[in-house]
Write an enzyme that holds these catalytic residues in place. Structure first.
Site, short mmCIF file in Angstrom:
data_model
loop_
_atom_site.label_atom_id
_atom_site.label_comp_id
_atom_site.label_asym_id
_atom_site.label_seq_id
_atom_site.Cartn_x
_atom_site.Cartn_y
_atom_site.Cartn_z
N TYR A 75 2.82 9.83 0.40
CA TYR A 75 3.85 9.16 1.19
C TYR A 75 5.25 9.52 0.66
O TYR A 75 6.16 8.68 0.65
CB TYR A 75 3.66 7.64 1.17
N ASP A 85 0.85 -1.20 0.00
CA ASP A 85 0.00 0.00 0.00
C ASP A 85 0.88 1.25 0.00
O ASP A 85 1.76 1.39 0.84
CB ASP A 85 -0.89 0.01 1.25
N1 LIG Z 1 -5.29 7.55 5.40
C1 LIG Z 1 -4.72 6.47 4.96
O1 LIG Z 1 -4.98 6.10 3.86
C2 LIG Z 1 -3.76 5.72 5.82
C3 LIG Z 1 -3.49 6.20 7.08
C4 LIG Z 1 -2.63 5.47 7.84
C5 LIG Z 1 -2.08 4.33 7.33
N2 LIG Z 1 -2.35 3.88 6.10
C6 LIG Z 1 -1.72 2.65 5.56
O2 LIG Z 1 -1.69 1.66 6.56
C7 LIG Z 1 -0.32 1.29 6.80
C8 LIG Z 1 -0.15 0.93 8.26
O3 LIG Z 1 -0.53 2.03 9.09
P1 LIG Z 1 0.47 2.70 10.08
O4 LIG Z 1 1.86 2.60 9.56
O5 LIG Z 1 -0.07 4.04 10.43
O6 LIG Z 1 0.26 1.88 11.41
P2 LIG Z 1 0.62 0.45 12.03
O7 LIG Z 1 0.88 -0.59 11.01
O8 LIG Z 1 -0.46 0.27 13.02
O9 LIG Z 1 1.97 0.77 12.85
C9 LIG Z 1 3.19 1.00 12.25
C10 LIG Z 1 4.15 1.39 13.36
O10 LIG Z 1 4.29 0.29 14.26
C11 LIG Z 1 5.68 -0.02 14.43
N3 LIG Z 1 5.83 -1.46 14.47
C12 LIG Z 1 5.50 -2.36 13.50
N4 LIG Z 1 5.80 -3.61 13.86
C13 LIG Z 1 6.36 -3.52 15.09
C14 LIG Z 1 6.89 -4.48 16.00
N5 LIG Z 1 6.90 -5.80 15.72
N6 LIG Z 1 7.38 -4.04 17.19
C15 LIG Z 1 7.37 -2.73 17.49
N7 LIG Z 1 6.88 -1.76 16.67
C16 LIG Z 1 6.38 -2.16 15.48
C17 LIG Z 1 6.38 0.57 13.22
O11 LIG Z 1 7.69 0.97 13.59
P3 LIG Z 1 8.99 0.25 12.92
O12 LIG Z 1 9.12 0.79 11.55
O13 LIG Z 1 10.09 0.63 13.85
O14 LIG Z 1 8.71 -1.24 12.96
C18 LIG Z 1 5.51 1.76 12.85
O15 LIG Z 1 5.96 2.93 13.48
C19 LIG Z 1 0.49 2.51 6.36
O16 LIG Z 1 1.84 2.18 6.06
C20 LIG Z 1 -0.29 2.91 5.14
O17 LIG Z 1 0.07 2.07 4.04
C21 LIG Z 1 -3.20 4.56 5.34
#
Ligand SMILES: NC(=O)c1ccc[n+]([C@@H]2O[C@H](COP(=O)([O-])OP(=O)(O)OC[C@H]3O[C@@H](n4cnc5c(N)ncnc54)[C@H](OP(=O)(O)O)[C@@H]3O)[C@@H](O)[C@H]2O)c1
Length: 272
Positions: A65, A60
């Site tokens: 981004y 995604d």
């Molecule tokens: N409006 C939108 O369209 C929208 C908004 C938000 C997100 N998204 C999509 O959804 C995806 C995921 O959302 P998100 O990145 O906000 O949230 P998420 O997947 O809930 O959390 C990601 C965060 O968690 C940490 N993390 C992941 N695995 C971990 C582990 N095993 N241990 C400790 N920390 C961990 C990551 O840090 P590290 O890198 O250090 O692992 C990162 O900072 C995004 O990349 C994007 O593609 C879309």
């Protein structure tokens, strides 16, 4: 291997775990618990290789981004056909060279939507986009009912540039509306915010794909958890317990975190 599921009524098969790519392209004005540096090309290659080795085929990204689309296009140009890539339209992010605070603005006009899709095709070095989601500014209902963005994406789908259309929502009202208009809806659903459960049920009834974002609360659940808990396993167990979930999209730029998350995603689906 990560199971695959059909993306709504389309013939696209996506893995039940998707890799979010915000953090490979942008590190300003985000709501993660910690500041971070963008990974280098080898680190991103390793993340993609690890995901692929577990059977993940879903990435995604979004124009908002930062360098994410360009990096995916550069690094995956030889294996484009092996991946299902979702990108977005509607949000533009301009980084600030002199501070950490960039600015977003939103445009859901037909003209901007077409220009954004053309730019994504160029940046991703491809002649088709698998899924294009509307990047919401929070006013989902207004975007869906009173702007031409969905209609323009549906036209681009008919013209063969896009295989599926959806929206990444910020409200339950928006997710419920989206099920009548789209192939896929991306929404937040986790133990701290279970409110979208009715939208997931409606999507399942209507054969609309449900893509989860912020499964780990953008990383905050890891910081807030009690040391005896495994917040990642709990979050993935919660996500996959709902049969209406097509794919959970987790973001990370840490290879060990990705491996752990993949194994825990398999466990949550009773596959490991
Ligand atoms: N409006 C939108 O369209 C929208 C908004 C938000 C997100 N998204 C999509 O959804 C995806 C995921 O959302 P998100 O990145 O906000 O949230 P998420 O997947 O809930 O959390 C990601 C965060 O968690 C940490 N993390 C992941 N695995 C971990 C582990 N095993 N241990 C400790 N920390 C961990 C990551 O840090 P590290 O890198 O250090 O692992 C990162 O900072 C995004 O990349 C994007 O593609 C879309």
């Amino acid at each position: 291997m990560m199971p695959r599921k059909r993306l709504g009524r389309t013939d696209i098969e996506i893995s039940s775990f998707g890799l979010g790519t915000v953090k490979i392209g942008r590190n300003q004005s985000l709501k993660y618990p910690q500041a971070f540096d963008l990974p280098d090309d080898q680190q991103v290659r390793d993340l993609f290789a690890c995901a692929r080795d577990f059977g993940v085929n879903f990435l995604d990204t979004a124009p908002a981004y930062g360098y994410s689309e360009e990096r995916i296009g550069d690094l995956l140009k030889k294996e484009r056909k092996d991946w299902v890539i979702s990108t977005k339209v509607g949000e533009e992010f301009t980084p600030d060279k002199f501070s950490d605070e960039g600015q977003s603005h939103f445009d859901y006009s037909a003209k901007h939507t077409r220009l954004s899709v053309e730019r994504s095709l160029r940046r991703l070095r491809t002649d088709y986009l698998d899924l294009v989601l509307v990047h919401s500014n929070g006013d989902d209902a207004e975007i869906l009912m009173n702007t031409p963005v969905i209609q323009t994406l549906q036209q681009l789908k008919q013209e063969g540039w896009i295989r599926a259309v959806g929206i990444s929502t910020k409200t339950l009202e928006g997710s419920l509306l989206a099920t009548d208009l789209c192939d896929a809806v991306m929404l937040v659903y986790n133990a701290n915010y279970p409110d979208e459960v009715t939208a997931i049920a409606k999507s399942m009834q209507q054969d609309v794909a449900v893509l989860l974002k912020k499964v780990l609360g953008s990383g905050h659940i890891c910081h807030d958890a009690h040391p005896a808990e495994d917040p990642i396993q709990a979050a993935l167990d919660f996500a996959y317990a709902n049969p209406g979930v097509t794919s959970a999209i987790l973001g990370t730029v840490n290879l060990q975190h990705l491996r752990d998350n993949l194994i825990k995603a398999l466990r949550a689906q009773k596959l490991a």
